[in-house]
Write a protein that holds these residues in place. Structure first.
Motif, mmCIF file in Angstrom:
data_model
loop_
_atom_site.group_PDB
_atom_site.id
_atom_site.type_symbol
_atom_site.label_atom_id
_atom_site.label_comp_id
_atom_site.label_asym_id
_atom_site.label_seq_id
_atom_site.Cartn_x
_atom_site.Cartn_y
_atom_site.Cartn_z
ATOM 1 N N LEU A 65 -51.036 79.355 20.189
ATOM 2 C CA LEU A 65 -52.093 80.086 19.712
ATOM 3 C C LEU A 65 -53.375 78.936 19.139
ATOM 4 O O LEU A 65 -54.559 79.341 19.318
ATOM 5 C CB LEU A 65 -51.772 80.979 18.402
ATOM 6 C CG LEU A 65 -50.771 82.261 18.863
ATOM 7 C CD1 LEU A 65 -50.327 82.806 17.881
ATOM 8 C CD2 LEU A 65 -51.568 83.107 19.713
ATOM 9 N N ALA A 66 -52.918 78.057 18.389
ATOM 10 C CA ALA A 66 -53.878 77.059 17.893
ATOM 11 C C ALA A 66 -54.586 76.295 18.777
ATOM 12 O O ALA A 66 -55.810 76.205 18.902
ATOM 13 C CB ALA A 66 -53.257 75.956 17.010
ATOM 14 N N VAL A 67 -53.719 75.886 20.034
ATOM 15 C CA VAL A 67 -54.443 75.216 21.255
ATOM 16 C C VAL A 67 -55.395 76.443 21.954
ATOM 17 O O VAL A 67 -56.501 75.905 22.230
ATOM 18 C CB VAL A 67 -53.387 74.923 22.147
ATOM 19 C CG1 VAL A 67 -54.059 74.513 23.439
ATOM 20 C CG2 VAL A 67 -52.515 73.731 21.455
ATOM 21 N N GLU A 68 -55.055 77.403 21.893
ATOM 22 C CA GLU A 68 -55.722 78.536 22.637
ATOM 23 C C GLU A 68 -57.363 78.587 21.837
ATOM 24 O O GLU A 68 -58.477 78.670 22.523
ATOM 25 C CB GLU A 68 -55.306 79.984 22.573
ATOM 26 C CG GLU A 68 -54.034 80.077 23.541
ATOM 27 C CD GLU A 68 -54.610 79.993 25.039
ATOM 28 O OE1 GLU A 68 -55.762 80.747 25.289
ATOM 29 O OE2 GLU A 68 -53.867 79.434 25.821
ATOM 30 N N VAL A 69 -57.121 78.619 20.816
ATOM 31 C CA VAL A 69 -58.327 78.566 20.008
ATOM 32 C C VAL A 69 -59.231 77.537 19.800
ATOM 33 O O VAL A 69 -60.505 77.574 19.927
ATOM 34 C CB VAL A 69 -58.089 78.896 18.262
ATOM 35 C CG1 VAL A 69 -59.564 78.710 17.224
ATOM 36 C CG2 VAL A 69 -57.409 80.240 18.072
ATOM 37 N N THR A 107 -45.174 70.635 23.794
ATOM 38 C CA THR A 107 -46.495 70.596 23.707
ATOM 39 C C THR A 107 -47.396 70.273 24.550
ATOM 40 O O THR A 107 -48.293 70.595 24.834
ATOM 41 C CB THR A 107 -46.665 69.607 22.134
ATOM 42 O OG1 THR A 107 -46.292 68.283 22.505
ATOM 43 C CG2 THR A 107 -45.853 70.227 20.964
ATOM 44 N N ALA A 108 -46.735 69.151 25.367
ATOM 45 C CA ALA A 108 -47.684 68.667 26.506
ATOM 46 C C ALA A 108 -47.821 69.828 27.619
ATOM 47 O O ALA A 108 -49.023 69.960 28.215
ATOM 48 C CB ALA A 108 -46.979 67.819 27.206
ATOM 49 N N ALA A 109 -47.036 70.654 27.713
ATOM 50 C CA ALA A 109 -47.012 71.734 28.725
ATOM 51 C C ALA A 109 -47.954 72.897 28.152
ATOM 52 O O ALA A 109 -48.737 73.372 28.935
ATOM 53 C CB ALA A 109 -45.548 72.444 28.994
ATOM 54 N N ILE A 110 -47.981 73.087 26.921
ATOM 55 C CA ILE A 110 -48.784 74.089 26.475
ATOM 56 C C ILE A 110 -50.386 73.733 26.532
ATOM 57 O O ILE A 110 -51.231 74.395 26.869
ATOM 58 C CB ILE A 110 -48.545 74.241 24.674
ATOM 59 C CG1 ILE A 110 -47.125 75.093 24.801
ATOM 60 C CG2 ILE A 110 -49.470 75.068 23.947
ATOM 61 C CD1 ILE A 110 -46.536 75.143 23.226
ATOM 62 N N GLU A 111 -50.399 72.540 26.181
ATOM 63 C CA GLU A 111 -51.998 71.806 26.089
ATOM 64 C C GLU A 111 -52.341 71.908 27.837
ATOM 65 O O GLU A 111 -53.397 72.203 27.991
ATOM 66 C CB GLU A 111 -51.885 70.486 25.810
ATOM 67 C CG GLU A 111 -51.642 70.468 24.241
ATOM 68 C CD GLU A 111 -51.371 69.091 23.801
ATOM 69 O OE1 GLU A 111 -51.189 67.973 24.456
ATOM 70 O OE2 GLU A 111 -51.077 69.025 22.439
ATOM 71 N N ALA A 112 -51.393 71.611 28.745
ATOM 72 C CA ALA A 112 -51.786 71.415 30.186
ATOM 73 C C ALA A 112 -52.299 72.869 30.506
ATOM 74 O O ALA A 112 -53.089 73.164 31.264
ATOM 75 C CB ALA A 112 -50.910 70.806 30.888
ATOM 76 N N ALA A 113 -51.278 73.926 30.101
ATOM 77 C CA ALA A 113 -51.494 75.244 30.271
ATOM 78 C C ALA A 113 -52.802 75.707 30.041
ATOM 79 O O ALA A 113 -53.515 76.386 30.816
ATOM 80 C CB ALA A 113 -50.394 76.206 30.003
ATOM 81 N N ALA A 114 -53.188 75.582 28.892
ATOM 82 C CA ALA A 114 -54.574 75.949 27.989
ATOM 83 C C ALA A 114 -55.671 75.499 28.915
ATOM 84 O O ALA A 114 -56.600 76.129 29.114
ATOM 85 C CB ALA A 114 -54.467 75.569 26.501
ATOM 86 N N ARG A 115 -55.384 74.016 29.166
ATOM 87 C CA ARG A 115 -56.496 73.331 29.888
ATOM 88 C C ARG A 115 -56.805 73.972 31.259
ATOM 89 O O ARG A 115 -57.861 74.254 31.825
ATOM 90 C CB ARG A 115 -56.466 72.041 30.226
ATOM 91 C CG ARG A 115 -56.626 71.030 28.934
ATOM 92 C CD ARG A 115 -56.820 69.508 29.496
ATOM 93 N NE ARG A 115 -55.354 69.195 30.032
ATOM 94 C CZ ARG A 115 -54.313 68.688 29.307
ATOM 95 N NH1 ARG A 115 -54.322 68.614 27.858
ATOM 96 N NH2 ARG A 115 -53.195 68.261 29.814
ATOM 97 N N ALA A 116 -55.731 74.455 32.083
ATOM 98 C CA ALA A 116 -55.781 75.161 33.233
ATOM 99 C C ALA A 116 -56.580 76.587 33.264
ATOM 100 O O ALA A 116 -57.188 76.625 34.295
ATOM 101 C CB ALA A 116 -54.363 74.920 34.047
#
Length: 135
Positions: A88-92, A121-130
């Motif tokens: 959720l934090a990464v999405e924001v 955490t790396a997967a969460i960040e990569a998914a958000a960027r995508a």
């Protein structure tokens, strides 16, 4: 009084959105959207968002400061929701399609306090960027 799990998630989103000296309209809109569509917020009354967000900002500006708010919010999260909180934090953070240094540093602070594997955490960040890429 300890925070509820849902309030803690809102605190982390608000802290992330306001980490670069102000919360954009897009960030605020996304927080509302995430609350309305995420199963973790089932039962959370949308009309509480303003009050919870203001309480978070008051704590940040008070004696607790940012570090204290992060500690209180993360302490209120069950271990099984820590990856959800980070997502959720990464999405924001990525909604504005730019990540200023302040937001990157805040995400690092949140990541360091959570008990989440670095690969997760790396997967969460990569998914958000995508999800945020433009054609």
């Amino acid at each position: 009084m300890p925070l509820s799990t849902q309030d803690a998630l809102v605190y982390l989103m608000v802290v992330t959105g306001s980490s670069d000296s102000g919360m954009s309209v897009r960030e605020l809109g996304l927080i509302g959207s995430l609350i309305s569509r995420s199963p973790v917020f089932d039962g959370f009354a949308q009309d509480r968002l303003g009050g919870v967000a203001n309480a978070c900002v008051d704590l940040i500006n008070g004696a607790a400061g940012l570090e204290g708010v992060l500690d209180v919010a993360i302490a209120a999260l069950p271990k099984r929701l820590q990856d959800t909180a980070y997502a959720l934090a990464v999405e924001v953070a990525v909604v504005d399609l730019q990540l200023p240094q302040e937001e990157l540093r805040l995400l690092e602070m949140i990541r360091d306090r959570l008990e989440i594997d670095r690969l997760v955490t790396a997967a969460i960040e990569a998914a958000a960027r995508a999800r945020m890429r433009k054609a």
